[in-house]
Design a protein around this motif. Structure first.
Motif, PDB file in Angstrom:
ATOM      1  N   GLU A  10      53.777  42.544  90.046  1.00 37.34           N
ATOM      2  CA  GLU A  10      53.149  43.000  88.797  1.00 37.34           C
ATOM      3  C   GLU A  10      53.770  42.317  87.575  1.00 37.34           C
ATOM      4  O   GLU A  10      53.058  41.862  86.677  1.00 37.34           O
ATOM      5  CB  GLU A  10      53.247  44.522  88.664  1.00 37.34           C
ATOM      6  N   LEU A  11      55.109  42.247  87.521  1.00 35.68           N
ATOM      7  CA  LEU A  11      55.769  41.675  86.339  1.00 35.68           C
ATOM      8  C   LEU A  11      55.547  40.171  86.232  1.00 35.68           C
ATOM      9  O   LEU A  11      55.295  39.654  85.145  1.00 35.68           O
ATOM     10  CB  LEU A  11      57.256  42.012  86.348  1.00 35.68           C
ATOM     11  N   VAL A  12      55.617  39.455  87.352  1.00 36.10           N
ATOM     12  CA  VAL A  12      55.392  38.008  87.310  1.00 36.10           C
ATOM     13  C   VAL A  12      53.925  37.706  87.004  1.00 36.10           C
ATOM     14  O   VAL A  12      53.620  36.796  86.226  1.00 36.10           O
ATOM     15  CB  VAL A  12      55.854  37.332  88.618  1.00 36.10           C
ATOM     16  N   THR A  13      53.018  38.479  87.568  1.00 33.37           N
ATOM     17  CA  THR A  13      51.595  38.289  87.269  1.00 33.37           C
ATOM     18  C   THR A  13      51.336  38.467  85.777  1.00 33.37           C
ATOM     19  O   THR A  13      50.629  37.654  85.159  1.00 33.37           O
ATOM     20  CB  THR A  13      50.724  39.267  88.073  1.00 33.37           C
ATOM     21  N   VAL A  48      51.600  49.386  77.138  1.00 35.82           N
ATOM     22  CA  VAL A  48      51.483  50.367  78.209  1.00 35.82           C
ATOM     23  C   VAL A  48      50.405  51.351  77.787  1.00 35.82           C
ATOM     24  O   VAL A  48      50.561  52.080  76.817  1.00 35.82           O
ATOM     25  CB  VAL A  48      52.814  51.102  78.463  1.00 35.82           C
ATOM     26  N   ARG A  49      49.324  51.344  78.502  1.00 38.77           N
ATOM     27  CA  ARG A  49      48.197  52.213  78.170  1.00 38.77           C
ATOM     28  C   ARG A  49      48.357  53.574  78.814  1.00 38.77           C
ATOM     29  O   ARG A  49      49.005  53.716  79.849  1.00 38.77           O
ATOM     30  CB  ARG A  49      46.904  51.583  78.644  1.00 38.77           C
ATOM     31  N   ALA A  50      47.732  54.556  78.214  1.00 40.10           N
ATOM     32  CA  ALA A  50      47.715  55.892  78.801  1.00 40.10           C
ATOM     33  C   ALA A  50      46.937  55.846  80.111  1.00 40.10           C
ATOM     34  O   ALA A  50      46.018  55.041  80.270  1.00 40.10           O
ATOM     35  CB  ALA A  50      47.064  56.880  77.833  1.00 40.10           C
ATOM     36  N   HIS A  59      46.502  48.259  85.187  1.00 41.09           N
ATOM     37  CA  HIS A  59      47.376  49.389  85.519  1.00 41.09           C
ATOM     38  C   HIS A  59      48.760  48.917  85.942  1.00 41.09           C
ATOM     39  O   HIS A  59      49.572  49.721  86.389  1.00 41.09           O
ATOM     40  CB  HIS A  59      46.764  50.223  86.651  1.00 41.09           C
ATOM     41  N   GLY A  60      49.040  47.617  85.814  1.00 37.37           N
ATOM     42  CA  GLY A  60      50.282  47.049  86.325  1.00 37.37           C
ATOM     43  C   GLY A  60      51.534  47.707  85.791  1.00 37.37           C
ATOM     44  O   GLY A  60      52.424  48.083  86.549  1.00 37.37           O
ATOM     45  N   LEU A  61      51.641  47.855  84.469  1.00 38.63           N
ATOM     46  CA  LEU A  61      52.838  48.464  83.908  1.00 38.63           C
ATOM     47  C   LEU A  61      52.929  49.947  84.249  1.00 38.63           C
ATOM     48  O   LEU A  61      54.031  50.469  84.438  1.00 38.63           O
ATOM     49  CB  LEU A  61      52.907  48.250  82.400  1.00 38.63           C
ATOM     50  N   GLU A  62      51.798  50.622  84.349  1.00 36.36           N
ATOM     51  CA  GLU A  62      51.813  52.026  84.803  1.00 36.36           C
ATOM     52  C   GLU A  62      52.435  52.123  86.187  1.00 36.36           C
ATOM     53  O   GLU A  62      53.248  53.003  86.466  1.00 36.36           O
ATOM     54  CB  GLU A  62      50.397  52.588  84.879  1.00 36.36           C
ATOM     55  N   ILE A  63      52.030  51.210  87.067  1.00 36.12           N
ATOM     56  CA  ILE A  63      52.538  51.202  88.435  1.00 36.12           C
ATOM     57  C   ILE A  63      54.037  50.908  88.430  1.00 36.12           C
ATOM     58  O   ILE A  63      54.817  51.608  89.083  1.00 36.12           O
ATOM     59  CB  ILE A  63      51.778  50.168  89.291  1.00 36.12           C
ATOM     60  N   VAL A  64      54.450  49.882  87.689  1.00 40.62           N
ATOM     61  CA  VAL A  64      55.866  49.516  87.625  1.00 40.62           C
ATOM     62  C   VAL A  64      56.692  50.699  87.124  1.00 40.62           C
ATOM     63  O   VAL A  64      57.733  51.035  87.698  1.00 40.62           O
ATOM     64  CB  VAL A  64      56.086  48.278  86.741  1.00 40.62           C
ATOM     65  N   MET A  65      56.243  51.345  86.077  1.00 42.66           N
ATOM     66  CA  MET A  65      56.989  52.470  85.516  1.00 42.66           C
ATOM     67  C   MET A  65      57.023  53.662  86.475  1.00 42.66           C
ATOM     68  O   MET A  65      58.009  54.392  86.526  1.00 42.66           O
ATOM     69  CB  MET A  65      56.411  52.855  84.162  1.00 42.66           C
ATOM     70  N   SER A  68      59.679  52.737  89.357  1.00 42.00           N
ATOM     71  CA  SER A  68      60.989  52.262  88.930  1.00 42.00           C
ATOM     72  C   SER A  68      61.857  53.408  88.417  1.00 42.00           C
ATOM     73  O   SER A  68      61.357  54.354  87.806  1.00 42.00           O
ATOM     74  CB  SER A  68      60.848  51.218  87.822  1.00 42.00           C
ATOM     75  N   GLN A  69      63.153  53.269  88.654  1.00 35.66           N
ATOM     76  CA  GLN A  69      64.112  54.237  88.138  1.00 35.66           C
ATOM     77  C   GLN A  69      64.263  54.041  86.630  1.00 35.66           C
ATOM     78  O   GLN A  69      64.354  55.008  85.880  1.00 35.66           O
ATOM     79  CB  GLN A  69      65.450  54.050  88.839  1.00 35.66           C
ATOM     80  N   THR A  70      64.320  52.788  86.198  1.00 38.03           N
ATOM     81  CA  THR A  70      64.401  52.469  84.772  1.00 38.03           C
ATOM     82  C   THR A  70      63.438  51.329  84.470  1.00 38.03           C
ATOM     83  O   THR A  70      63.083  50.536  85.349  1.00 38.03           O
ATOM     84  CB  THR A  70      65.824  52.043  84.350  1.00 38.03           C
ATOM     85  N   PHE A  71      63.041  51.242  83.214  1.00 39.25           N
ATOM     86  CA  PHE A  71      62.132  50.192  82.738  1.00 39.25           C
ATOM     87  C   PHE A  71      62.479  49.935  81.285  1.00 39.25           C
ATOM     88  O   PHE A  71      62.560  50.878  80.485  1.00 39.25           O
ATOM     89  CB  PHE A  71      60.675  50.652  82.857  1.00 39.25           C
TER      90      PHE A  71
END
Length: 102
Positions: A10-13, A48-50, A59-65, A68-71
């Motif tokens: 997700e982050l590299v994409t 980061v969208r609601a 939805h990539g950042l939603e998924i990462v967050m 993940s323990q921290t972001f």
């Protein structure tokens, strides 16, 4: 390792899709977690969208967050660095390590 691969993907994409230049990936194991760090040349902060079940894609950042323990996002002299910490193992009691029950 599936969650680490998901966060890396997700982050590299996002870096390749939204930044005009190169990106760098750094992985570091620290205290039972993997620190996934992606630098890119864009100074634009990620949006980061609601949560919206009607939205298709983005939805990539939603998924990462969520996994993940921290972001965190750090501005750098050139570009930015996004770092997410992904826990490698769960507590023996069944709680996800590093997370608090709601």
């Amino acid at each position: 390792m599936g969650m680490v691969q998901l966060v890396v993907s997700e982050l590299v994409t996002n870096a390749r899709k939204y930044a005009p230049g190169p990106c760098l990936l750094d992985l570091e194991v620290d205290g039972g977690a993997v620190q996934v760090s992606v630098w890119d040349s864009s100074t634009d902060q990620p949006s980061v969208r609601a949560a919206d079940p009607e939205r298709i894609g983005q939805h990539g950042l939603e998924i990462v967050m969520a996994v993940s323990q921290t972001f965190c996002v750090h501005r750098e002299p050139v570009g930015k660095r996004i770092t997410a910490s992904v826990v490698l193992a769960d507590d023996p009691d069944g709680d996800v390590a590093g997370r608090q029950a709601l």
